[in-house]
Design an enzyme around this catalytic site. Structure first.
Site, short mmCIF file in Angstrom:
data_model
loop_
_atom_site.label_atom_id
_atom_site.label_comp_id
_atom_site.label_asym_id
_atom_site.label_seq_id
_atom_site.Cartn_x
_atom_site.Cartn_y
_atom_site.Cartn_z
CB ALA A 193 -0.85 -0.01 1.20
CB THR A 194 2.28 3.11 -2.43
OG1 THR A 194 3.21 2.00 -2.21
CG2 THR A 194 3.52 4.38 -2.41
N GLY A 195 0.22 5.25 -0.47
CA GLY A 195 -0.74 6.11 -0.66
C GLY A 195 -1.20 6.98 0.78
N GLY A 196 -2.33 7.26 0.78
CA GLY A 196 -2.78 7.96 1.97
C GLY A 196 -2.83 6.99 3.17
N GLY A 198 -5.42 6.19 5.13
CA GLY A 198 -6.57 5.40 5.07
C GLY A 198 -6.57 4.37 4.11
CB CYS A 247 6.53 10.60 0.51
SG CYS A 247 7.37 9.52 0.01
#
Length: 459
Positions: A193-196, A198, A247
């Site tokens: 999972a690469t993202g926000g 949530g 990031c």
């Protein structure tokens, strides 16, 4: 009564079934065939870098074309260079000292959640890592980047098909929704999972092994006695790259009080607009943040757009906005991550104060991610490394382009930067192919191994 499967689960089950079929066939291929697939994947991105960059900017409305072209080409080259020649299939290591022989095995079907900030290179790198270990991968793209991410996968698959690789090794959901993503990550063998926050939290709650990332908020320290004229252009290059949506981009510059004014002047000479007036500081703060979080209208936008949102005038050729923070992230939002070409400025008297400023900002956001330091003082560099809880410390480099690995440091090239337990992640290093590999260990009997006596053991 026959129970009908939920439509979303049935839809995802078809993806999983296709992926498993492809993975079983791909698993039979040797190291050379596997590596050729990975190389092909990277080369497709290099060859189509300009078109994919244009699509990404147009669809997401974030970042800028030249930097995305550079990102597409450089990441593909750096990651392939890191992967080529490394064993990932069959026996990968024999250790005669321990009697252990390691055998690499696939993890199976990888589910990858990818962000709108890196809609080309994150699917690319995740697929490269997955294929390197004999896996299949299913990508669920951000809803703001469906078309460019899908085009990326289509181009790769077209080239892999020409070379006779199994169909459906790399798939991307054509119906993107939260429900489909939830079902995908609960049915795959492992999740990246690469993202926000949530989506990353959802991955860790999926019931499957998961590898996620934490928030960035890179603190950049200029050490006492270091040539600030060498540091400032690097800091600007990092903070402005792709309009600040990376990031690992520098977020705060922390400079010695004795040269603080000189540092700000050097920023100005390199295209910065310096914000020191309290009303302008508040205006910039309001432009970047809403209700304590990023203002979506500012994310990945140019300095000119940020200035217009803030209602201030800046020179046309401004590259970056430098704003004097009025406190650390505990009390001032400017101490947190800013998804735009804006950097906060702090000054310190003693080096311990620089570390404390960085620590407080990281406690507010970004703990576990990265720190940049410009220094020739090894004692200070290692002091920062001991004191601050982040996974990577980048020394005398552009953090935005080097924390994720480069030709010039030993960090694993990636687009997924783990932040350890500090950032609520399972790894405190850069995601690499090894994280998508199962390893079997053959343990030979070692009868000649010395066994200590109780006297030797407890002395």
């Amino acid at each position: 009564m026959t129970q009908t499967m939920d439509p979303s689960k049935a839809y995802i089950a078809e993806y999983i079934q296709r992926a498993k079929k492809a993975q079983i066939e791909f698993e039979r291929m040797n190291q050379q065939q596997v590596d050729n697939a990975v190389k092909t994947l990277a080369k497709v991105i290099v060859d189509n870098a300009e078109m994919l960059a244009e699509m990404a900017v147009e669809e997401t409305g974030m970042g800028n074309y030249p930097d995305k072209v550079a990102k597409n080409k450089n990441k593909a080259r750096i990651i392939w260079n890191s992967l080529r020649g490394k064993k990932s299939r069959g026996i990968i290591e024999r250790d005669d000292t321990t009697g252990i022989t390691k055998v690499a095995k696939p993890v199976g079907v990888v589910a990858a959640i990818t962000p709108c900030t890196n809609p080309i290179v994150t699917p690319m790198s995740n697929a490269m890592f997955a294929l390197k270990c004999g896996n299949a991968i299913i990508i669920t793209p951000h809803h703001k980047a469906i078309h460019c991410s899908t085009k990326t996968v289509e181009l790769i698959n077209a080239e892999l098909k020409k070379q006779g690789y199994p169909e459906n090794l790399i798939q991307i959901l054509d119906q993107q929704s939260r429900e489909n993503t939830r079902n995908l990550i609960s049915m795959a063998d492992v999740v990246v999972a690469t993202g926000g926050e949530g989506m990353v939290n959802a991955a860790y709650s999926s019931g499957r092994p998961a590898l996620g990332v934490g928030a960035g908020n890179v603190q950049c320290i200029i050490d006492e006695g270091y040539d600030y004229k060498a540091a400032v252009p690097k800091i600007i290059a990092g903070r402005t790259f792709d309009y600040g949506i990376i990031c690992s981009g520098e977020q705060s510059v922390i400079a010695p009080e004795a040269i603080y004014e000189d540092v700000l002047k050097e920023f100005g000479l390199n295209g910065a607009y310096i914000v020191r007036d309290k009303k302008e500081i508040q205006a910039v703060r309001d432009a970047l943040f809403q209700d304590g979080g990023p203002n979506r209208h500012s994310v990945g936008q140019s300095p000119d757009v940020i200035a217009k949102l803030a209602g201030i005038e800046i020179p046309e050729d401004t590259k970056i906005i430098v704003v004097e923070a009025e406190g650390t992230g505990e009390t001032d939002l400017l101490g947190k991550e800013k998804m735009a070409p804006v950097i906060s400025a702090y000054k310190y008297t003693e080096f311990s104060e620089a570390i404390d400023i960085a620590r407080k900002n990281l406690e507010a956001q970004g703990k576990g991610h990265s720190v940049a330091i410009h220094s020739e003082n090894k004692e200070h560099i290692e002091k920062v490394g001991e004191e601050l809880c982040v996974s990577r410390f980048v020394v005398n480099q552009i953090c935005a382009s080097s924390a994720g690995g480069s030709f010039f440091n030993g960090l694993a090239p990636t687009n997924t930067l783990g932040c350890g337990t500090w950032g609520h992640n399972s790894i405190s290093e850069n995601l690499d192919f090894k994280h998508l590999m199962n390893v079997s260990r053959i343990a030979y009997n070692m009868p000649e191994n010395p066994v200590p006596s109780d006297e030797e053991l407890w002395k």
